[in-house]
Design an enzyme around this catalytic site. Structure first.
Site, PDB file in Angstrom:
ATOM      1  N   HIS A 139      50.305  39.740  35.479  1.00 57.05           N
ATOM      2  CA  HIS A 139      51.318  40.670  34.982  1.00 57.05           C
ATOM      3  C   HIS A 139      52.607  40.561  35.786  1.00 57.05           C
ATOM      4  O   HIS A 139      52.574  40.582  37.017  1.00 57.05           O
ATOM      5  CB  HIS A 139      50.825  42.119  35.083  1.00 57.05           C
ATOM      6  CG  HIS A 139      49.635  42.408  34.235  1.00 57.05           C
ATOM      7  ND1 HIS A 139      48.804  43.483  34.466  1.00 57.05           N
ATOM      8  CD2 HIS A 139      49.136  41.778  33.151  1.00 57.05           C
ATOM      9  CE1 HIS A 139      47.840  43.495  33.562  1.00 57.05           C
ATOM     10  NE2 HIS A 139      48.017  42.465  32.759  1.00 57.05           N
ATOM     11  N   HIS A 228      57.455  38.622  39.852  1.00 58.23           N
ATOM     12  CA  HIS A 228      56.482  37.719  40.454  1.00 58.23           C
ATOM     13  C   HIS A 228      55.082  38.046  39.942  1.00 58.23           C
ATOM     14  O   HIS A 228      54.856  39.100  39.344  1.00 58.23           O
ATOM     15  CB  HIS A 228      56.503  37.851  41.979  1.00 58.23           C
ATOM     16  CG  HIS A 228      56.052  39.199  42.460  1.00 58.23           C
ATOM     17  ND1 HIS A 228      56.893  40.290  42.467  1.00 58.23           N
ATOM     18  CD2 HIS A 228      54.849  39.646  42.900  1.00 58.23           C
ATOM     19  CE1 HIS A 228      56.225  41.347  42.913  1.00 58.23           C
ATOM     20  NE2 HIS A 228      54.979  40.980  43.164  1.00 58.23           N
TER      21      HIS A 228
END
Length: 288
Positions: A139, A228
């Protein structure tokens, strides 16, 4: 998935557990044991030259199987998380598997994010390492994970869809290895950061999510978001040693390889919103 479930069971996890219902108190940084569940996941970025905080981060992938909110459980509250799902393509998985295998032999105490399995228990079996550490959904967070009340759910979902209803497809480049530490220095994470392709689009999406959060009196995302995904975690603050080993291995592993210039590229596939145990599709694409 059978291998994943078996590994989670052997290490005290549950492949079907609700990660948003666990509560725990953060452990001291100098603890020698691996407590479960994990402490809250907010992170800040470390400057590689002096390990000083230079920007606040939010790593929401940390410990999904035993993930703990950064807020106490209150009856009637639901954890809200807005994110971009990411899957690592099959070709870079092979190279990443070899890279993680090498790190497991050099850095003790690394665990796979989300399933909390020790990395060194997998590195002798390349297929299992690839499946467990790299074969799941990651995610990119577009907002903080925050508690909302039941009566806010419909409004939040409707406004997110209104703000983000039509999106163009774009490519997301994960091109930088980055080490993060959570706010209380009880966990260190190895992540892959978006610093070029896709960064502008993701930041626009974060801005839209912030607008919805503001309208519901929810805390906004960090001022300097650094998109990230995270691969591994370790107990305590081992950022200095992990950064050193990662830097050395990137240089030694394969100069000029994709790991050195661009780790992998993923096509933006949509935005999802998880509230409690329910996941909502937020956007459609203009070409559909």
């Amino acid at each position: 998935m059978e291998a994943l479930a078996a590994l989670q069971a052997s290490y005290g996890g549950d492949a079907s557990s609700d990660s948003d219902t666990d509560d725990a108190t953060p452990v001291p940084t100098n603890s020698k044991e691996f407590p479960s569940p994990l402490p809250p996941p907010p992170l800040f970025l470390l400057n590689p030259s002096n390990s000083t905080p230079v920007g606040t981060m939010d790593c929401l992938q940390a410990g999904q199987a035993a993930r703990v909110r950064s807020f106490p459980h209150v009856e009637g509250n639901y954890a809200l998380h807005v994110y971009i799902p990411v899957y690592i393509p099959s070709v870079p998985k092979k190279e990443l598997t070899l890279f993680l295998k090498k790190l497991a032999s050099l850095v003790p105490g690394l665990h796979v994010v989300d399933v909390d399995v020790p990395l060194n228990s997998l590195y002798k079996d390349d297929h299992k390492l690839e499946q467990v550490a790299l074969g799941r959904e990651f995610h990119i967070s577009l907002g903080r994970t925050v508690p909302i009340r039941a009566h806010q759910i419909d409004s939040v979902v409707a406004m997110l869809r209104q703000k983000l209803q039509f999106q163009k497809r774009y490519w997301i480049d994960f091109s930088k290895w980055q080490v993060f530490v959570n706010d209380d220095h009880t966990r260190t994470f190895l992540s892959m950061e978006v610093i070029t392709g896709g960064l502008a689009e993701i930041r626009k999406q974060i801005h839209s999510v912030n607008e919805v959060y503001k309208l519901h009196n929810l805390p906004e995302f960090y001022k300097d978001p650094r998109p990230h995904i995270s691969l591994t975690w370790a107990l305590g603050d081992i950022s200095d040693s992990l950064e050193r080993v990662v830097g050395e291995e990137i240089r030694r592993f394969n100069v000029g390889s994709s790991l050195h210039k661009r780790i992998f590229t993923s096509k933006f596939g949509g935005i999802e919103c998880k509230i409690g145990n329910k996941t909502y599709k937020i956007c459609k694409f203009q070409d559909e």
